[in-house]
Design a protein around this motif. Structure first.
Motif, PDB file in Angstrom:
ATOM      1  N   MET A  73      38.186  22.022  15.502  1.00  0.00           N
ATOM      2  CA  MET A  73      37.544  22.835  16.751  1.00  0.00           C
ATOM      3  C   MET A  73      38.573  24.190  16.839  1.00  0.00           C
ATOM      4  N   ARG A  74      37.927  25.195  17.350  1.00  0.00           N
ATOM      5  CA  ARG A  74      38.427  26.654  17.211  1.00  0.00           C
ATOM      6  C   ARG A  74      38.903  26.541  18.704  1.00  0.00           C
ATOM      7  N   ALA A  75      40.462  27.152  18.737  1.00  0.00           N
ATOM      8  CA  ALA A  75      41.090  27.371  19.878  1.00  0.00           C
ATOM      9  C   ALA A  75      40.519  28.493  20.735  1.00  0.00           C
ATOM     10  N   SER A  76      40.379  28.057  22.011  1.00  0.00           N
ATOM     11  CA  SER A  76      39.725  29.245  22.942  1.00  0.00           C
ATOM     12  C   SER A  76      41.147  30.317  22.930  1.00  0.00           C
ATOM     13  N   LYS A  77      40.225  31.597  22.965  1.00  0.00           N
ATOM     14  CA  LYS A  77      41.356  32.627  23.033  1.00  0.00           C
ATOM     15  C   LYS A  77      41.636  32.847  24.454  1.00  0.00           C
ATOM     16  N   ALA A  78      43.004  33.177  24.467  1.00  0.00           N
ATOM     17  CA  ALA A  78      43.769  33.403  25.778  1.00  0.00           C
ATOM     18  C   ALA A  78      43.174  34.459  26.635  1.00  0.00           C
ATOM     19  N   PRO A  79      43.215  34.508  27.586  1.00  0.00           N
ATOM     20  CA  PRO A  79      42.466  35.584  28.561  1.00  0.00           C
ATOM     21  C   PRO A  79      43.186  36.613  28.320  1.00  0.00           C
ATOM     22  N   ARG A  80      42.486  37.957  28.290  1.00  0.00           N
ATOM     23  CA  ARG A  80      43.218  39.223  28.132  1.00  0.00           C
ATOM     24  C   ARG A  80      43.792  39.732  29.571  1.00  0.00           C
ATOM     25  N   PRO A  81      44.817  40.327  29.582  1.00  0.00           N
ATOM     26  CA  PRO A  81      45.164  40.978  30.728  1.00  0.00           C
ATOM     27  C   PRO A  81      44.331  41.868  31.441  1.00  0.00           C
ATOM     28  N   LYS A  82      44.139  41.916  32.833  1.00  0.00           N
ATOM     29  CA  LYS A  82      43.384  42.867  33.641  1.00  0.00           C
ATOM     30  C   LYS A  82      44.163  43.601  34.466  1.00  0.00           C
ATOM     31  N   LYS A  83      43.631  44.674  35.158  1.00  0.00           N
ATOM     32  CA  LYS A  83      44.237  45.558  36.063  1.00  0.00           C
ATOM     33  C   LYS A  83      43.775  45.135  37.565  1.00  0.00           C
ATOM     34  N   CYS A  84      44.675  44.662  38.258  1.00  0.00           N
ATOM     35  CA  CYS A  84      44.370  44.404  39.677  1.00  0.00           C
ATOM     36  C   CYS A  84      43.899  45.515  40.477  1.00  0.00           C
ATOM     37  N   ARG A  85      42.516  45.146  41.085  1.00  0.00           N
ATOM     38  CA  ARG A  85      41.610  46.031  41.771  1.00  0.00           C
ATOM     39  C   ARG A  85      42.378  46.786  42.952  1.00  0.00           C
ATOM     40  N   VAL A  86      43.723  45.868  43.308  1.00  0.00           N
ATOM     41  CA  VAL A  86      44.399  46.254  44.786  1.00  0.00           C
ATOM     42  C   VAL A  86      45.472  46.945  44.122  1.00  0.00           C
ATOM     43  N   CYS A  87      46.576  46.364  43.695  1.00  0.00           N
ATOM     44  CA  CYS A  87      47.745  47.089  43.249  1.00  0.00           C
ATOM     45  C   CYS A  87      47.704  47.603  42.015  1.00  0.00           C
ATOM     46  N   LEU A  88      46.705  47.528  41.260  1.00  0.00           N
ATOM     47  CA  LEU A  88      46.582  48.179  39.924  1.00  0.00           C
ATOM     48  C   LEU A  88      47.525  47.659  38.887  1.00  0.00           C
ATOM     49  N   GLU A  89      48.292  46.640  39.101  1.00  0.00           N
ATOM     50  CA  GLU A  89      49.189  46.337  38.047  1.00  0.00           C
ATOM     51  C   GLU A  89      48.460  45.237  37.113  1.00  0.00           C
ATOM     52  N   LEU A  90      49.013  45.067  35.947  1.00  0.00           N
ATOM     53  CA  LEU A  90      48.245  44.261  34.927  1.00  0.00           C
ATOM     54  C   LEU A  90      48.653  42.921  35.190  1.00  0.00           C
ATOM     55  N   PHE A  91      47.696  41.783  35.188  1.00  0.00           N
ATOM     56  CA  PHE A  91      47.963  40.567  35.254  1.00  0.00           C
ATOM     57  C   PHE A  91      46.689  39.654  34.518  1.00  0.00           C
ATOM     58  N   VAL A  92      47.430  38.627  33.801  1.00  0.00           N
ATOM     59  CA  VAL A  92      46.540  37.509  33.030  1.00  0.00           C
ATOM     60  C   VAL A  92      45.713  36.678  34.300  1.00  0.00           C
ATOM     61  N   PRO A  93      44.424  36.715  34.304  1.00  0.00           N
ATOM     62  CA  PRO A  93      43.347  36.226  35.113  1.00  0.00           C
ATOM     63  C   PRO A  93      43.389  34.612  34.881  1.00  0.00           C
ATOM     64  N   MET A  94      43.470  33.696  35.921  1.00  0.00           N
ATOM     65  CA  MET A  94      43.216  32.213  35.733  1.00  0.00           C
ATOM     66  C   MET A  94      41.581  32.034  35.669  1.00  0.00           C
ATOM     67  N   LYS A  95      40.810  32.852  36.278  1.00  0.00           N
ATOM     68  CA  LYS A  95      39.617  32.635  36.167  1.00  0.00           C
ATOM     69  C   LYS A  95      38.819  33.736  35.569  1.00  0.00           C
ATOM     70  N   PRO A  96      37.530  33.753  34.825  1.00  0.00           N
ATOM     71  CA  PRO A  96      36.750  34.743  34.160  1.00  0.00           C
ATOM     72  C   PRO A  96      36.494  36.020  35.094  1.00  0.00           C
ATOM     73  N   LEU A  97      36.190  35.583  36.325  1.00  0.00           N
ATOM     74  CA  LEU A  97      35.755  36.598  37.551  1.00  0.00           C
ATOM     75  C   LEU A  97      36.909  37.057  38.327  1.00  0.00           C
ATOM     76  N   GLN A  98      37.981  36.899  38.206  1.00  0.00           N
ATOM     77  CA  GLN A  98      39.323  36.954  39.129  1.00  0.00           C
ATOM     78  C   GLN A  98      39.581  38.546  38.822  1.00  0.00           C
ATOM     79  N   VAL A  99      39.587  39.409  40.087  1.00  0.00           N
ATOM     80  CA  VAL A  99      39.811  40.658  40.143  1.00  0.00           C
ATOM     81  C   VAL A  99      41.179  41.135  40.613  1.00  0.00           C
ATOM     82  N   ALA A 100      41.740  40.165  41.263  1.00  0.00           N
ATOM     83  CA  ALA A 100      43.011  40.634  41.937  1.00  0.00           C
ATOM     84  C   ALA A 100      44.277  39.487  41.481  1.00  0.00           C
TER      85      ALA A 100
END
Length: 206
Positions: free
Chosen positions: A1-28
């Motif tokens: 099986m192919r290993a799932s890709k690690a989630p890419r860092p996102k910019k938080c919509r509130v503090c604008l800091e980069l973070f690694v989301p735990m869920k696909p639709l996480q925005v904060a």
């Protein structure tokens, strides 16, 4: 099986800091930022709702304004017809022609309702319910009124003489509530304008 890709860092919509989301639709990035974002989203939704409500209220007011205007026009056409129909009659309340009321602005004659439009809107355009009336009588006080008899009592007594007790009691009986649409008011206006024109033509050749 192919290993799932690690989630890419996102910019938080509130503090604008980069973070690694735990869920696909996480925005904060965390709970505090998520709460701030949720409140901001609610506030935005509330503003949008208030905007829609204001727009709907303006539309409702405009419809009501148009309805009032059509009501006034239909009433004016009906009233003119009543005055023409009763042109040779004295006041329905007191039986006088009010010779010394000719100075009144707008003329001395009204198309006066036996049962008022306010209390009986369903009889607003009922021809049995509306008759030629001196302005002073329509205002509730007339020096021509018969002694010991109110204006309303005088109206009823003379109305019985004019159309009969049975039709007067039919007016006084229960009636189904009535609301007029703009289309109905347009039709009423056209009907009474046409009848008034025919009556004016007949008067002109008398």
């Amino acid at each position: 099986m192919r290993a799932s890709k690690a989630p890419r860092p996102k910019k938080c919509r509130v503090c604008l800091e980069l973070f690694v989301p735990m869920k696909p639709l996480q925005v904060a990035c965390g709970i505090s930022c998520a709460l701030i974002h949720a409140k901001a989203k609610q506030a935005k939704a509330r503003v949008a709702l208030e905007k829609v409500e204001r727009r709907e209220l303006r539309a409702a007011r405009q419809r009501l304004k148009r309805l009032r205007e059509y009501m006034q026009e239909a009433q004016a056409a009906f009233n003119k017809f009543i005055r023409l129909r009763d042109r040779n009659d004295p006041c329905i309340c007191c039986g006088s022609y009010g010779a010394d009321e000719d100075w009144l602005t707008g003329g001395k004659w009204d198309a006066g309702h036996f049962l008022s439009r306010g209390s009986h809107p369903e009889l607003r355009f009922d021809e049995d319910n509306c008759h030629k009336q001196l302005k002073s009588c329509n205002g509730g006080s007339s020096k021509y009124a018969q002694k010991g008899r109110t204006v309303a009592e005088g109206y009823r007594a003379r109305l019985i003489e004019k159309i009969g007790l049975e039709r007067v009691e039919a007016l006084e009986g229960p009636h189904q509530a009535r609301r007029y649409s703009i289309e109905e008011l347009k039709a009423i206006k056209a009907q009474y304008q046409g009848r008034a024109r025919e009556m004016e033509k007949a008067i002109a050749i008398e």
